[in-house]
Design a protein around this motif. Structure first.
Motif, PDB file in Angstrom:
ATOM      1  N   LEU A   1      -5.679  -5.104 -22.034  1.00  0.00           N
ATOM      2  CA  LEU A   1      -4.547  -5.803 -22.631  1.00  0.00           C
ATOM      3  C   LEU A   1      -3.519  -4.817 -23.178  1.00  0.00           C
ATOM      4  O   LEU A   1      -2.306  -4.979 -22.967  1.00  0.00           O
ATOM      5  CB  LEU A   1      -5.034  -6.731 -23.747  1.00  0.00           C
ATOM      6  N   ASP A   2      -3.972  -3.781 -23.864  1.00  0.00           N
ATOM      7  CA  ASP A   2      -3.053  -2.795 -24.431  1.00  0.00           C
ATOM      8  C   ASP A   2      -2.264  -2.092 -23.329  1.00  0.00           C
ATOM      9  O   ASP A   2      -1.062  -1.822 -23.476  1.00  0.00           O
ATOM     10  CB  ASP A   2      -3.831  -1.771 -25.264  1.00  0.00           C
ATOM     11  N   MET A   3      -2.939  -1.786 -22.215  1.00  0.00           N
ATOM     12  CA  MET A   3      -2.257  -1.105 -21.128  1.00  0.00           C
ATOM     13  C   MET A   3      -1.176  -1.993 -20.519  1.00  0.00           C
ATOM     14  O   MET A   3      -0.024  -1.561 -20.302  1.00  0.00           O
ATOM     15  CB  MET A   3      -3.267  -0.700 -20.056  1.00  0.00           C
ATOM     16  N   ILE A   4      -1.513  -3.260 -20.264  1.00  0.00           N
ATOM     17  CA  ILE A   4      -0.537  -4.171 -19.663  1.00  0.00           C
ATOM     18  C   ILE A   4       0.644  -4.386 -20.604  1.00  0.00           C
ATOM     19  O   ILE A   4       1.811  -4.396 -20.189  1.00  0.00           O
ATOM     20  CB  ILE A   4      -1.191  -5.520 -19.304  1.00  0.00           C
ATOM     21  N   GLU A   5       0.368  -4.533 -21.898  1.00  0.00           N
ATOM     22  CA  GLU A   5       1.436  -4.717 -22.875  1.00  0.00           C
ATOM     23  C   GLU A   5       2.375  -3.508 -22.893  1.00  0.00           C
ATOM     24  O   GLU A   5       3.593  -3.656 -22.993  1.00  0.00           O
ATOM     25  CB  GLU A   5       0.839  -4.933 -24.268  1.00  0.00           C
ATOM     26  N   GLU A   6       1.818  -2.321 -22.784  1.00  0.00           N
ATOM     27  CA  GLU A   6       2.638  -1.114 -22.784  1.00  0.00           C
ATOM     28  C   GLU A   6       3.525  -1.060 -21.538  1.00  0.00           C
ATOM     29  O   GLU A   6       4.705  -0.674 -21.621  1.00  0.00           O
ATOM     30  CB  GLU A   6       1.741   0.127 -22.850  1.00  0.00           C
ATOM     31  N   GLU A   7       2.987  -1.459 -20.398  1.00  0.00           N
ATOM     32  CA  GLU A   7       3.784  -1.458 -19.175  1.00  0.00           C
ATOM     33  C   GLU A   7       4.913  -2.487 -19.250  1.00  0.00           C
ATOM     34  O   GLU A   7       6.034  -2.221 -18.812  1.00  0.00           O
ATOM     35  CB  GLU A   7       2.898  -1.733 -17.951  1.00  0.00           C
ATOM     36  N   LEU A   8       4.619  -3.645 -19.817  1.00  0.00           N
ATOM     37  CA  LEU A   8       5.664  -4.658 -19.979  1.00  0.00           C
ATOM     38  C   LEU A   8       6.760  -4.164 -20.908  1.00  0.00           C
ATOM     39  O   LEU A   8       7.952  -4.405 -20.695  1.00  0.00           O
ATOM     40  CB  LEU A   8       5.055  -5.956 -20.517  1.00  0.00           C
ATOM     41  N   LYS A   9       6.372  -3.460 -21.948  1.00  0.00           N
ATOM     42  CA  LYS A   9       7.347  -2.917 -22.890  1.00  0.00           C
ATOM     43  C   LYS A   9       8.195  -1.839 -22.229  1.00  0.00           C
ATOM     44  O   LYS A   9       9.417  -1.784 -22.419  1.00  0.00           O
ATOM     45  CB  LYS A   9       6.618  -2.352 -24.111  1.00  0.00           C
ATOM     46  N   GLN A  10       7.561  -0.961 -21.453  1.00  0.00           N
ATOM     47  CA  GLN A  10       8.289   0.109 -20.790  1.00  0.00           C
ATOM     48  C   GLN A  10       9.264  -0.440 -19.750  1.00  0.00           C
ATOM     49  O   GLN A  10      10.358   0.115 -19.554  1.00  0.00           O
ATOM     50  CB  GLN A  10       7.302   1.072 -20.104  1.00  0.00           C
ATOM     51  N   TYR A  11       8.893  -1.526 -19.108  1.00  0.00           N
ATOM     52  CA  TYR A  11       9.782  -2.109 -18.101  1.00  0.00           C
ATOM     53  C   TYR A  11      11.042  -2.659 -18.755  1.00  0.00           C
ATOM     54  O   TYR A  11      12.121  -2.615 -18.206  1.00  0.00           O
ATOM     55  CB  TYR A  11       9.057  -3.209 -17.326  1.00  0.00           C
ATOM     56  N   GLY A  12      10.873  -3.187 -19.980  1.00  0.00           N
ATOM     57  CA  GLY A  12      12.036  -3.644 -20.736  1.00  0.00           C
ATOM     58  C   GLY A  12      12.159  -5.147 -20.820  1.00  0.00           C
ATOM     59  O   GLY A  12      12.321  -5.824 -19.812  1.00  0.00           O
ATOM     60  N   GLY A  13      12.067  -5.676 -22.066  1.00  0.00           N
ATOM     61  CA  GLY A  13      12.327  -7.079 -22.322  1.00  0.00           C
ATOM     62  C   GLY A  13      11.160  -8.023 -22.141  1.00  0.00           C
ATOM     63  O   GLY A  13      11.156  -9.123 -22.706  1.00  0.00           O
TER      64      GLY A  13
END
Length: 478
Positions: A259-271
């Motif tokens: 979950l933490d990894m996916i959340e970080e990727e979503l954040k890095q992608y933006g929005g």
């Protein structure tokens, strides 16, 4: 073989306008019947339109060059040329149109939404339309205007209410197959899903669409795996559902770290990190999976997530999950502002906007830029003296000569009309009188000054009205 394409570069060309016709009516016993050259036809537009039956941009991947038909030239006998046929290009719902620099030109959402990607050229006026009381027998016609040439990028962003995100082999495809009628490919190896899958789910009175996005891995927002290619399909979704694998065979992974990894990727992608989300602990039909789900559920709920334990294989917990997602979707739809009725926006031209600019460049050349002067130059046949005189008349009425004098131009200075790569350059000679006055009675025939019958007088009056209408069209503020 490629069957799904969600990003293409498209080269579109609108049709050119047909040339006007310079013709004189000839009939027995009437050698001077007057001008009767027809107008050229309009070039066809290139139009993008949303079609619900289209789901991929594959056709444009194989054939990226598209062109509309040209307008036909005018003919004698006051026969106008046929307009070019518009080229309709169907695109999937959710297609974003961008220019080469990445600027968004249009966001096509909703069946029937359209966008003119390339405007067809105007047809040239024939000498019948150019005739007037001062210019009774013009021996020239206007050329057709070339159509627009555009290089655009089409990018598909799936239109769905819910997106399932998670690691490869987390069970996203299995879950969408049991929640809806979708039949995605399911296998026991990573990256089984290579393209987004859409399914329609009915939960009570709420009907929503759900998308299964290819699995994400660390670095997906920077292009690793398939993430960067398909994260754009999550952008339009109202709700994100994390699918966490509670029976993974990889010892270094667990639901919390996934979950933490996916959340970080979503954040890095933006929005994407600000979207409403919920957590689904999948594969509880496996004994170890059930135990792990019970262990991590309190930690996830402490973070504020709504957590559901399901098994896509055993169909456990699916009804509760389906109705919970429906609540999220209904709340998201209610929060969106209601669409207003279409309004016509009128943007009148500013009082001090002359419609063109005159700039002196470093080499002393005076460059004239503006939509009207550049279009008029393209319409002019420079091999015809009368056509050149008509162009001078139009430019003078627009105020180009006065602006050149104001900018310091002198006799013999170079003047260019148009962009650097496609300009007409000439040595400027200022005139005291311009246009029809400067040209004297060029374009007229004294033999036509004999007493005219009532029919001819009516035709001349109609020609004067047509010229006044043409001038209004050229100089109207919008």
């Amino acid at each position: 073989m490629t069957t799904f394409v969600d990003r293409v570069e498209l080269h579109v060309a609108a049709g050119n306008g047909g040339h006007g016709c310079a013709s004189v009516h000839r009939e027995k016993f009437k050698p001077l019947g007057g001008p009767d050259g027809g107008n050229g036809g309009r070039g066809g537009d290139v139009i993008l339109i949303v079609d619900q039956s289209v789901t991929t941009l594959l056709d444009y991947h194989h054939s990226p060059h598209r062109k509309a038909t040209n307008g036909k030239p005018g003919e004698g006998g006051n026969r106008s040329g046929k307009d070019g046929t518009d080229l309709i290009l169907p695109v999937p719902d959710g297609t974003v149109v961008q220019d080469g620099a990445g600027n968004v030109l249009a966001d096509l959402v909703g069946h029937g939404t359209s966008y003119v990607a390339a405007q067809g050229g105007r047809g040239g006026l024939g000498n019948a339309a150019l005739s007037s009381a001062r210019r009774k027998a013009p021996g020239f016609a206007l050329l057709g205007v070339p159509g627009d040439l555009q290089d655009i990028v089409l990018e598909l962003k799936t239109v769905a209410d819910v997106a399932l995100v998670g690691y490869p082999s987390a069970g996203k495809s299995s879950l969408i197959s049991v929640l809806s009628a979708a039949k995605p490919k399911i296998a026991d190896y990573p990256f089984t899903t290579l393209v987004p899958n859409l399914g329609v789910v009915t939960a009570g009175e709420t009907v929503y669409t759900i998308a299964d996005v290819p699995g994400l891995i660390p670095g997906a927002s920077q292009g690793k795996g398939l993430g960067l290619e398909f994260l754009r399909h999550v952008e339009r979704c109202s709700v994100l559902v994390h699918i966490l694998d509670t029976a993974t065979l990889e010892s270094e992974r667990d639901p919390i770290s996934d979950l933490d990894m996916i959340e970080e990727e979503l954040k890095q992608y933006g929005g994407l990190d600000r979207r409403p989300r919920m957590v689904v602990l999948n594969k509880i039909d496996v004994p170890d999976g059930k135990d792990l789900a019970e262990m991590v559920r309190p930690d996830l709920e402490a973070r504020g997530y709504r957590v559901f334990e399901v098994s896509a294989v055993a169909h456990t917990g699916l009804r509760e999950l389906s109705f919970a997602i429906a609540e999220f979707v209904a709340a998201s739809r209610a929060a969106k502002p209601k669409e207003e009725a279409t309004r016509i926006v009128i943007r009148p031209k500013a009082v001090d906007d002359s419609g063109f600019t005159v700039v002196q460049e470093e080499d002393g050349l005076f460059r004239v830029r503006g939509e009207k002067p550049e279009r008029w130059v393209r319409q002019t046949d420079f091999s015809n003296d009368e056509a050149v005189g008509y162009l001078a008349d139009r430019l003078n009425r627009l105020g180009v000569e006065a602006e050149l004098m104001k900018s310091g131009a002198r006799s013999g200075d170079g003047v260019a009309i148009g962009p650097e790569d496609n300009a007409v350059v000439f040595d400027w000679e200022p005139t005291v009188m311009a246009g029809a006055e400067m040209l004297g009675r060029r374009g007229e025939d004294h033999r036509l000054d004999e007493p005219r019958p009532a029919t001819q007088r009516r035709r001349d009056k109609q020609a004067e009205r047509d010229e006044a209408t043409q001038e209004f069209e050229e100089f109207k503020p919008f």
